[in-house]
Design an enzyme around this catalytic site. Structure first.
Site, PDB file in Angstrom:
ATOM      1  N   ASP A 112      17.930 -15.754   1.163  1.00  0.00           N
ATOM      2  CA  ASP A 112      17.165 -16.886   2.420  1.00  0.00           C
ATOM      3  C   ASP A 112      17.890 -17.997   2.090  1.00  0.00           C
ATOM      4  OD1 ASP A 112      15.637 -16.913   4.689  1.00  0.00           O
ATOM      5  OD2 ASP A 112      13.681 -16.975   3.334  1.00  0.00           O
ATOM      6  N   ASP A 290      12.544  -7.277   4.821  1.00  0.00           N
ATOM      7  CA  ASP A 290      12.138  -7.989   2.580  1.00  0.00           C
ATOM      8  C   ASP A 290      10.918  -8.477   4.061  1.00  0.00           C
ATOM      9  OD1 ASP A 290      12.612 -10.597   4.874  1.00  0.00           O
ATOM     10  OD2 ASP A 290      11.610 -11.189   2.891  1.00  0.00           O
ATOM     11  N   CYS A 328       2.402  10.072  -5.559  1.00  0.00           N
ATOM     12  CA  CYS A 328       3.885   9.381  -6.362  1.00  0.00           C
ATOM     13  C   CYS A 328       3.383   9.227  -7.779  1.00  0.00           C
ATOM     14  CB  CYS A 328       2.789   7.601  -5.896  1.00  0.00           C
ATOM     15  SG  CYS A 328       4.040   6.053  -6.526  1.00  0.00           S
ATOM     16  N   CYS A 330       4.958   6.515  -9.654  1.00  0.00           N
ATOM     17  CA  CYS A 330       5.106   6.001 -10.684  1.00  0.00           C
ATOM     18  C   CYS A 330       4.246   5.715 -11.543  1.00  0.00           C
ATOM     19  CB  CYS A 330       5.159   4.765  -9.887  1.00  0.00           C
ATOM     20  SG  CYS A 330       3.033   4.173  -9.848  1.00  0.00           S
ATOM     21  N   CYS A 333       1.071   5.647 -10.899  1.00  0.00           N
ATOM     22  CA  CYS A 333       0.493   6.403 -10.775  1.00  0.00           C
ATOM     23  C   CYS A 333      -0.274   7.936 -11.739  1.00  0.00           C
ATOM     24  CB  CYS A 333       0.363   7.578  -9.602  1.00  0.00           C
ATOM     25  SG  CYS A 333      -0.093   5.809  -8.128  1.00  0.00           S
ATOM     26  N   HIS A 359       4.238   0.552  -8.460  1.00  0.00           N
ATOM     27  CA  HIS A 359       3.106   1.124  -7.869  1.00  0.00           C
ATOM     28  C   HIS A 359       3.894   1.037  -5.814  1.00  0.00           C
ATOM     29  CE1 HIS A 359       0.877   4.358  -5.101  1.00  0.00           C
ATOM     30  NE2 HIS A 359       0.287   3.144  -4.678  1.00  0.00           N
TER      31      HIS A 359
END
Lengths: 401, 401
Positions: A112, A290, A328, A330, A333, A359
């Site tokens: 950016d 983003d 999920c 991840c 989870c 997560h």
């Protein structure tokens, strides 16, 4: 927004630009909206679009090891030119081998330009026709940014994509201010493009993206988009959104800009957003996003789940043995019940935000992957209808499920 | 300390106790000190000793994913009975499947009994002959701990090793206080042993370790050790150290206790320590250690390295391209130059402490592994002479190296 003519649902590779390690291939388009699935190529790898880019402002996505960032589904990440210029400085980043080594991230990176900080740090910045003077958030000293200076800094940082220096107006509906911001953004882009070419252009491994301003005004967005595309760059961003405007204004800003952007270049909606935003923007032809939302919310113990958003400090989860989100994959989870995550959060243990960050990023990247797949099978409207209602409500009390 | 008679240097397996999933095999003994290498067996796996146990007070080793804890070399970890009793409570931990599931750690776990908190939280605790009343650090409410209550809590938490409830006196050289603490510790141990047997003893998968008090006094340490060993437990700890006494007093405390502890049970020196402490204690026959040093120092940006301790916020490392410790295989050392670690620390990014925690734990576990190997080859004195001088000095300025 007018729907394009019906097309075959199957993925249709379309000829696209390819230049110095960069390229953008359109792989599929939706039949009932402007949604498209593509592949954005960079010298550090290809990014399937639509894609969400996690934000690593100061050279690290907060609370995440780069290895885990990739496992969560990230392909391209962000860093911030203004913050890295202040600390540790672009010369040191260059000396240490560039931003990819600095961040230990071998995939694509985008920087950016600092234009958004002129807005977000408005109380300590002063804008003029040649550039901006900000007060350093590190030591209070004045920091001068001009279009050339920003391109020089970004060149040294060495990301795959450098954003042009723009002026993001504070109020997208204050016409006089937005006009002035558009004029500066147009003029500064010329200076950025010239400086970028002086450095060697895309051949150096770094592409320049323009940023389109224009607030909520159709004519200003159109003019600014046309001025930007006159430069034939590798990608175009829609800026001046996510500054406090309402959802309708954000959708309007996209609709006013995208018709004037080339189909064969990626379009990046800056600073957005939420699951609903993704659908809104993708349907209007946006490819890249983003936002600090998944990482910042995680540090505040908020989790995005397939059944809505929930705050892990809530007493509801005190003894809840269920996984955070049963859909999920991840570590948060699959390895912990909600009750343990709540304990980590209420005890202010680092592991709480670390797990929730993984997560939320996994949730965002999986959502974008589903959106991509739905575009390829031309079922995006179905996905939105199925998915969004559940996502927008707070998760139900497990006792009533 | 008197040296034992010379022995062959080669590893000599010695017959040891084995009981209900627990056991301790002595694999080697040093010829010129009381150092020994062994294997402590628990229902959740075996721990090569001497070993360092990272501290996960509230059910998490701060800032570390369990997967990375194992990769750093941890085999057995600690959690704290008092803290987990306050929050989230032992009933919830039991309900969720016990401490191993709660911490996502399938290796051995030991729970400290809360005796140390009576000392460290002395300003909010009151001791009597039956137990201790503390004020909760969570909500200020009174918390009553008795030997039976502590064993009950530990049983519900379900660690492999439960520490008996002891009285750790504040000043190890105040004889009257230490005498009273020894007497309570002796009496409370009887109560703990009885309650532990009522619960089913080691057959439940949980062993009880006694804690020996006695301060700096040889006769009190001896008496307290003899009282403890009368109970034939799976292991014995030396408590009342690391409370502010000097190094000579700590060494004396070990020397006064170990001659009265059985050779075929692990000996655990509580709350220790530093690299020098490990050598001092291992030479005097200690097998297990725990301390918050590596993790707490990491959060304060201090790193232990093979060339000494260094603070990553120091300007010395501003542009240092060298690895933190060239001899270390951890992610902090293999993936980042010191200059980036310094940037993460000075920018207060979570990734700084996350990386330094992994590094410090890796450093401690590798040090203990080298100590074990040196005992097996009977070269511990050489290792100490080679290693310790470099560890005890601050790392040199890279400019002068």
């Amino acid at each position: 927004m007018s729907a394009p003519p019906p097309r075959p649902a199957a993925a249709t590779p379309l000829a696209q630009f390819r230049r110095a390690g960069f390229g953008f291939e359109l792989l599929a388009r939706a039949s009932s909206s402007a949604a498209r699935a593509g592949l954005f190529r960079t010298p550090h790898g290809a990014v399937p679009t639509p894609a969400f880019m996690p934000v690593g402002t100061k050279g690290t996505v907060k609370g995440v090891f780069p290895r885990d960032l990739a496992a969560a589904g990230a392909t391209m990440i962000l860093a911030n030119t203004y913050h890295l210029h202040l600390r540790p400085g672009e010369d040191l980043v260059a000396e240490l081998g560039g931003l990819h080594r600095f961040m230990d991230w071998q995939g694509p990176i985008l920087t950016d330009s600092g234009g958004y900080q002129v807005f977000s740090l408005g109380h300590i910045s002063a804008i003029d026709e040649q550039g901006v003077t900000l007060r350093s958030i590190v030591d209070g000293s004045p920091v001068r940014l001009t279009p050339e200076r920003v391109v020089d800094i970004e060149r040294k940082l060495g990301a795959d994509v450098a954003m042009a220096f723009d002026h993001c107006p504070a109020d997208p509906s204050a016409r006089a201010d937005v006009e002035a911001a558009c004029e500066r953004t147009r003029r500064w882009l010329e200076q950025c493009v010239r400086r970028h070419r002086e450095h060697g252009g895309e051949e150096t491994g770094q592409a320049l993206f323009a940023i389109v301003q224009g607030g909520v005004f159709e004519d200003l967005r159109r003019e600014n988009a046309r001025a930007a595309t006159a430069h034939d760059l590798a990608g175009y961003a829609i800026g001046g959104v996510s500054v406090g405007e309402d959802r309708a204004q954000m959708r309007a800003a996209i609709e006013h800009a995208t018709p004037h952007l080339p189909h064969d270049r990626p379009r990046y909606l800056m600073g957005v957003g939420t699951p609903e935003d993704f659908f809104d923007a993708v349907e209007r032809g946006v490819d890249l996003f983003d936002c600090v939302t998944p990482t910042r919310h995680a540090r505040n113990h908020n989790a995005f789940t397939s059944r809505g958003k929930l705050n892990l400090r809530n007493a509801t989860y005190r003894s809840d043995p269920a996984p955070l989100d049963p859909e999920c994959p991840c570590p948060a989870c699959t390895r912990y019940p909600r009750a343990v995550l709540r304990h980590l959060c209420t005890s202010d243990e680092m592991l709480g935000p670390m797990l929730l960050t993984l997560h939320n990023l996994t949730f965002f990247h999986r959502l974008l992957a589903r959106i991509r797949a739905a575009i390829e099978t031309d079922t995006l409207a179905d996905l939105r209808a199925t998915l969004l209602p559940a996502l927008q409500h707070p998760a139900r009390d497990p006792a009533t499920q």
